[in-house]
Write a protein that holds these residues in place. Structure first.
Motif, PDB file in Angstrom:
ATOM      1  N   PHE A   1       0.857  -1.183   0.000  1.00 60.94           N
ATOM      2  CA  PHE A   1       0.000   0.000   0.000  1.00 60.94           C
ATOM      3  C   PHE A   1       0.887   1.225   0.000  1.00 60.94           C
ATOM      4  N   TYR A   2       0.826   1.971  -1.062  1.00 60.86           N
ATOM      5  CA  TYR A   2       1.644   3.167  -1.114  1.00 60.86           C
ATOM      6  C   TYR A   2       0.717   4.329  -1.419  1.00 60.86           C
ATOM      7  N   PRO A   3       0.464   5.174  -0.425  1.00 61.26           N
ATOM      8  CA  PRO A   3      -0.553   6.206  -0.626  1.00 61.26           C
ATOM      9  C   PRO A   3      -0.182   7.144  -1.762  1.00 61.26           C
ATOM     10  N   LYS A   4      -1.150   7.373  -2.636  1.00 57.35           N
ATOM     11  CA  LYS A   4      -0.948   8.371  -3.678  1.00 57.35           C
ATOM     12  C   LYS A   4      -1.107   9.755  -3.066  1.00 57.35           C
ATOM     13  N   THR A   5      -0.403  10.692  -3.607  1.00 56.74           N
ATOM     14  CA  THR A   5      -0.481  12.044  -3.067  1.00 56.74           C
ATOM     15  C   THR A   5      -1.478  12.881  -3.857  1.00 56.74           C
ATOM     16  N   PHE A   6      -2.448  13.400  -3.136  1.00 59.93           N
ATOM     17  CA  PHE A   6      -3.349  14.422  -3.671  1.00 59.93           C
ATOM     18  C   PHE A   6      -3.206  15.568  -2.688  1.00 59.93           C
ATOM     19  N   TRP A   7      -2.327  16.500  -2.986  1.00 61.87           N
ATOM     20  CA  TRP A   7      -1.936  17.409  -1.911  1.00 61.87           C
ATOM     21  C   TRP A   7      -3.040  18.335  -1.442  1.00 61.87           C
TER      22      TRP A   7
ATOM     23  N   THR B   1      -5.640  16.482   0.842  1.00 63.82           N
ATOM     24  CA  THR B   1      -4.974  16.019   2.057  1.00 63.82           C
ATOM     25  C   THR B   1      -4.685  17.194   2.994  1.00 63.82           C
TER      26      THR B   1
ATOM     27  N   LYS C   1      -3.665  16.019  -7.850  1.00 63.21           N
ATOM     28  CA  LYS C   1      -3.126  14.668  -7.949  1.00 63.21           C
ATOM     29  C   LYS C   1      -1.660  14.680  -8.364  1.00 63.21           C
ATOM     30  N   MET C   2      -0.847  13.984  -7.600  1.00 65.61           N
ATOM     31  CA  MET C   2       0.581  13.932  -7.919  1.00 65.61           C
ATOM     32  C   MET C   2       1.071  12.502  -8.143  1.00 65.61           C
TER      33      MET C   2
ATOM     34  N   LYS D   1       2.140   8.533  -6.962  1.00 63.43           N
ATOM     35  CA  LYS D   1       2.870   7.956  -5.833  1.00 63.43           C
ATOM     36  C   LYS D   1       4.226   8.637  -5.725  1.00 63.43           C
ATOM     37  N   ILE D   2       4.333   9.515  -4.757  1.00 61.66           N
ATOM     38  CA  ILE D   2       5.535  10.335  -4.668  1.00 61.66           C
ATOM     39  C   ILE D   2       6.288  10.048  -3.386  1.00 61.66           C
ATOM     40  N   ASP D   3       7.559   9.789  -3.541  1.00 66.83           N
ATOM     41  CA  ASP D   3       8.441   9.611  -2.393  1.00 66.83           C
ATOM     42  C   ASP D   3       8.983  10.982  -2.008  1.00 66.83           C
TER      43      ASP D   3
END
Lengths: 211, 176, 206
Positions: free
Chosen positions: C82-88, C91, C153-154, C156-158
């Protein structure tokens, strides 16, 4: 005042973090659709499918094929490849179309008149991480040229390969235009849209901790 | 009311084992520890039972009701059932198993319950909009270095400190 | 090599059972560490109780460092989890709403559940509130929230890659920040402890 076990745990963390400095990054992260990864997706092989492959799948009644006409409804009603459903480019991201476009059961093939409109549609879907879509190379123009009205290759260029292709296309022409069956009606006949794929979307993707 | 002294285990030890549990969750299930996702699954399960047609129309619910197992048979729901049992065991062991209302002493019970309700509603909205809560979004997100987790961390705690200052009378007896 | 379930190395029933067992550990630790005590939770925002900071960041750093090392050792493939996608945007806004909910309600969803299990009536009320909030969100989703929830929407960002530094270095820096924050919050708590009533300290277990 710090107890011994507290000291132990914090030391362990600091030690671990020092070790981490020398370790490799976790790469590649899946599905980052920034411009870079999109470019990678775009350049990846296998995004195109030829008119002949599509024709073959239709003729063989391949159940995994899902043809999507991304042109306007007017154009679609005038002519469409048999079995295709119409999702105009501006409706691609509508919720109700998601089950067609974001799944991995069907081979979805997008087509337009040429290649570029379908290409743009494909790109848009790719940037939204919709996987498994393909574009019919050359679009309906190529479809007409190759399948509906194939030209016999010039004798001086004729190879066994080309001849085989030509024979296939001739067969396909008969299949699609129904020349020997009932005039030109079948190509215009309204295709029955395939039912929405009932799939558990992205079966293996874990659902996520929250949200 | 007589307040007996609460005994809690060492914070660092608890945190360390919590971290190991997160690793275990990732190792076995590929999931982060979460809470609000489980709440959502239960809410969706109820909607799906009461009004299945509506469940298939609603854009938020529909993606969750297609599986054969039903929306409530998710990893997170089972995990939350475990949380209830685990807390019960711990409270029993440490002698904290009794009906009480937790609050700052100067707040009345009635006020506390109203505030708890409003706070809960805010969390219900916030978690669904922000894709998770302190455990699923922030803790599990941080565990894999996801940007999302850090944005959540800064938002929840950053705005938390801001609102804490505004509403300090709820927790601090400022008359002292 | 993990994660087991996404690679179909673990059958679904066992997966749910393990979820239940991990949940027991989670609930036990939350209760035992004092997260069912709403005053301790709120304490982090006023400085009189550093428990939340200690538990939360020790857990986050243990998991982060542990997963990173295990990934490098080839024991678990983090990219499959599970790797949360970033929607800044959602969030950030959702986080602000949660921050407000934290101060007003005194719990978060996980802690309220363990608090409810240990008999806190306010936690039961809080949980009802959460369900009301979620149902309200769902019923109004189509015409209020959908656009906002998908904004920004960005993917899956590390975070380390996003900043542009090595992940290991990021983890190291974060650990240093964490240790410093432990010390700062401990000092802040100590400054309160001196002036607090004994009944309050007993309640907080400090």
């Amino acid at each position: 005042m710090m107890k011994r076990r507290e000291f132990l745990i914090i030391s362990l963390l600091v030690l671990g973090s020092i070790v981490s400095i020398f370790l490799n990054d976790i790469k590649p992260l899946p599905k980052i659709m920034d411009a870079k990864s999109l470019l990678y997706e775009v350049n990846k092989q296998g995004r195109y499918i030829s008119t002949d492959e599509v024709a073959k799948m239709i003729m063989e009644n391949d159940p995994s094929l899902l043809l999507i006409d991304v042109r306007s409804p007017e154009e679609y009603n005038k002519f469409s490849i048999q079995g295709a459903i119409n999702i105009p480019a501006d409706k691609l991201l509508d919720k109700k179309n998601r089950d067609y476009l974001d799944q991995d059961v069907y081979t979805t093939v997008l087509y337009s008149n040429g290649s570029s409109a379908a290409d743009e549609a494909w790109m848009m879907l790719a940037s939204y991480e919709y996987k498994g879509n393909k574009v019919m190379k050359g679009g309906l123009n190529a479809w007409y040229r190759n399948i509906l009205n194939p030209q016999k290759p010039k004798p001086e260029k004729l190879t066994a390969e080309l001849e085989k292709q030509y024979l296939f296309r001739k067969g396909a022409q008969i299949f699609f235009t129904g020349i020997q069956v009932s005039g030109a009606s079948s190509a215009n006949a309204k295709p029955k849209a395939p039912s929405k794929p009932i799939v558990k979307r992205k079966k293996k993707e874990v659902t996520g901790g929250c949200g | 009311m007589k307040i007996q002294r609460n005994k809690y285990i060492n914070s660092y030890v608890a945190g360390f084992f919590l971290g190991l549990l997160i690793i275990a969750a990732y190792y076995f299930a590929g999931e982060g520890l979460g809470s609000s996702g489980g709440y959502r699954d239960v809410a969706i399960g109820v909607i799906n039972t009461v009004a299945p047609e509506y469940a298939h129309q609603n854009a938020f619910v529909a993606p969750h009701v297609n599986s054969d197992e039903g929306p409530m048979h998710t990893w997170l729901v089972y995990e939350l059932l475990g949380v209830i049992f685990g807390a019960l065991i711990s409270a029993a062991i440490f002698g904290r198993l009794k009906w009480t209302i937790g609050k700052a002493p100067h707040i009345t019970n009635k006020k506390r319950l109203y505030l708890a309700l409003i706070g809960g509603v805010l969390w219900g909205i916030g978690t669904q909009l922000g894709r998770g809560c302190t455990s699923g979004l922030v803790l599990s997100g941080m565990a894999v270095n996801s940007l999302s987790g850090y944005i959540g961390l800064i938002a929840i705690f950053g705005f938390g400190f801001l609102f804490a200052f505004i509403f300090r009378k709820l927790w601090i007896n400022t008359k002292n | 090599m993990g994660p087991l379930y996404p690679q179909e190395l673990l059958n679904p029933e066992y997966n749910l059972l393990i979820g239940f067992l991990i949940g027991i550990g989670f609930g036990f630790l939350l209760e035992a560490a004092g997260f069912t005590n709403t005053r301790k939770l709120a304490g982090v925002f006023y400085g009189y109780d550093a428990t939340v900071i200690k538990v939360f960041f020790t857990a986050a750093m243990t998991a982060l460092i542990g997963l990173f090392i295990l990934h490098n050792m080839g024991i678990i493939d983090v990219t499959l989890t599970f790797y949360p996608k970033t929607f800044w945007i959602p969030t950030l806004i959702g986080g602000a709403i949660m921050g407000l909910g934290f101060i007003i309600g005194g719990f978060c969803p996980g802690t309220s559940l363990s608090a409810a299990a240990s008999g806190k009536i306010d936690a039961w009320v809080f949980i009802s509130g959460v369900f009301i909030g979620i149902l309200g969100f769902i019923f109004t989703y189509d015409f209020i929230w959908e656009g906002l929830r998908k904004a920004g929407k960005m993917g899956k960002i590390d975070i380390a890659q996003w900043i542009g530094i090595k992940e290991g270095l990021f983890i190291f820096l974060l650990t240093i920040i964490t240790v410093i924050s432990f010390i700062v919050f401990q000092k802040w708590q100590d400054s309160w402890t001196k002036k607090m009533d004994k009944s309050d300290l007993d309640d907080l277990g400090l």
